[in-house]
Design a protein around this motif. Sequence first.
Motif, mmCIF file in Angstrom:
data_model
loop_
_atom_site.group_PDB
_atom_site.id
_atom_site.type_symbol
_atom_site.label_atom_id
_atom_site.label_comp_id
_atom_site.label_asym_id
_atom_site.label_seq_id
_atom_site.Cartn_x
_atom_site.Cartn_y
_atom_site.Cartn_z
ATOM 1 N N ASP A 77 61.530 -58.640 -22.268
ATOM 2 C CA ASP A 77 61.484 -60.076 -22.553
ATOM 3 C C ASP A 77 62.618 -60.417 -23.512
ATOM 4 O O ASP A 77 62.621 -59.997 -24.665
ATOM 5 C CB ASP A 77 60.143 -60.477 -23.162
ATOM 6 N N HIS A 84 57.315 -65.444 -25.826
ATOM 7 C CA HIS A 84 56.863 -64.070 -25.599
ATOM 8 C C HIS A 84 55.347 -63.930 -25.719
ATOM 9 O O HIS A 84 54.759 -63.084 -25.041
ATOM 10 C CB HIS A 84 57.543 -63.106 -26.565
ATOM 11 N N LYS A 85 54.725 -64.717 -26.547
ATOM 12 C CA LYS A 85 53.274 -64.602 -26.706
ATOM 13 C C LYS A 85 52.566 -64.833 -25.382
ATOM 14 O O LYS A 85 51.649 -64.100 -24.998
ATOM 15 C CB LYS A 85 52.792 -65.587 -27.772
ATOM 16 N N HIS A 87 54.084 -64.660 -22.345
ATOM 17 C CA HIS A 87 54.555 -63.643 -21.409
ATOM 18 C C HIS A 87 53.805 -62.335 -21.580
ATOM 19 O O HIS A 87 53.418 -61.692 -20.603
ATOM 20 C CB HIS A 87 56.053 -63.393 -21.621
ATOM 21 N N SER A 88 53.607 -61.924 -22.832
ATOM 22 C CA SER A 88 52.932 -60.656 -23.099
ATOM 23 C C SER A 88 51.507 -60.653 -22.548
ATOM 24 O O SER A 88 51.075 -59.678 -21.921
ATOM 25 C CB SER A 88 52.920 -60.373 -24.602
ATOM 26 N N LEU A 92 50.599 -57.938 -19.669
ATOM 27 C CA LEU A 92 49.620 -56.899 -19.984
ATOM 28 C C LEU A 92 48.394 -57.007 -19.082
ATOM 29 O O LEU A 92 47.794 -55.988 -18.701
ATOM 30 C CB LEU A 92 49.217 -56.979 -21.462
ATOM 31 N N VAL A 98 55.687 -53.574 -21.664
ATOM 32 C CA VAL A 98 56.532 -54.662 -22.136
ATOM 33 C C VAL A 98 57.429 -54.195 -23.277
ATOM 34 O O VAL A 98 56.954 -53.551 -24.226
ATOM 35 C CB VAL A 98 55.679 -55.859 -22.610
ATOM 36 N N ASP A 100 59.836 -55.977 -25.975
ATOM 37 C CA ASP A 100 60.072 -57.303 -26.543
ATOM 38 C C ASP A 100 61.366 -57.330 -27.343
ATOM 39 O O ASP A 100 61.471 -56.687 -28.374
ATOM 40 C CB ASP A 100 58.856 -57.664 -27.419
ATOM 41 N N ASN A 124 53.124 -52.691 -25.537
ATOM 42 C CA ASN A 124 54.152 -53.658 -25.896
ATOM 43 C C ASN A 124 54.867 -53.117 -27.132
ATOM 44 O O ASN A 124 54.226 -52.850 -28.143
ATOM 45 C CB ASN A 124 53.513 -55.022 -26.193
ATOM 46 N N ASN A 126 58.159 -53.732 -29.871
ATOM 47 C CA ASN A 126 59.043 -54.768 -30.381
ATOM 48 C C ASN A 126 60.327 -54.155 -30.911
ATOM 49 O O ASN A 126 60.294 -53.219 -31.711
ATOM 50 C CB ASN A 126 58.341 -55.570 -31.475
#
Length: 314
Positions: A77, A84-85, A87-88, A92, A98, A100, A124, A126
């Motif tokens: 992403d 992103h919130k 999308h995640s 998921l 994912v 990020d 996910n 980051n």
Amino acid sequence: MSGKTKVAIIGSGNIGTDLMIKIMRLSKVLEMGAFVGIDPNSDGLKRAERMGVPITAGGIDGLVAMPEFKDIGIVFDATSAGAHKKHSEILLAHGKRVIDLTPAAIGPYTIPPVNGDANLDALNVNMVTCGGQATIPMVAAVNRVTPVHYGEIVASIASKSAGPGTRANIDEFTETTSEAIMAVGGARRGKAIIVLNPAEPPLIMRDTVYCLTDDADQDAIRQSVAEMAAEVQSYVPGYRLKQDVQFERIGDNAPLRIPEMDESFTGLKVTIFIEVEGAAHYLPAYAGNLDIMTSAALKTAEKIAMRSLERTDA
């Protein structure tokens, strides 16, 4: 171990496009499965289409609707922290891994040479920020020799290399980077500052790292910093120390006031100067801030893919 992991990239701007080109040129374990944007006229989507990558201008909903979606293993992403919130949650729910590249920080902070192997099972992960990827390895390098009481970084990037996504995430940049200086770099307190430099011609990314520590072995710090720089250079060839590590002793006769900690400091001040030149896969070489983000994300995704393939083959 056989086969490649198919990946999708959401975000057809500078970071997403550069990452796509890196995957197609450099990766032996990843394969582009989809490239996603919201502007059908964006250069990134047009370039992806010319390169034979399946595309959609329908955003996350368009990605989920693509027939290729079922074969996607990892989704990058490269949009914004706010987007992103959503999308995640969607990704998921569909069982996708994912990565990020926004400062949303939903998953664990990941800096490849510091904790790159610790989060490979996270759904996910980051990638912090460009400034974080460039400077937190240096904070960690000092911290493994002597505890860092306070770490401050100043990231200076060319204004031209900061697209709409970067500019929309300035607040998140400072907050996420500051937190990661502590969580990953090991500092007791962290602070991050970003400067968008409008100079012409554009300047290469420069970063300054300040660490306040107790008195420590300066040669050991120099060696630790050099070793860490070499680790980063293994996947970001344009990463380099701009000059020798600087040391300053702060004595009792002139203690340094740290407003963020509401206390005075005496001990050793360590200053590290970094330059990050981009590989120019898509953007000019001055955009090292984007190059280090996409390079870190690529390295992390490859490790995740290789672990999954090893488990499958086993």
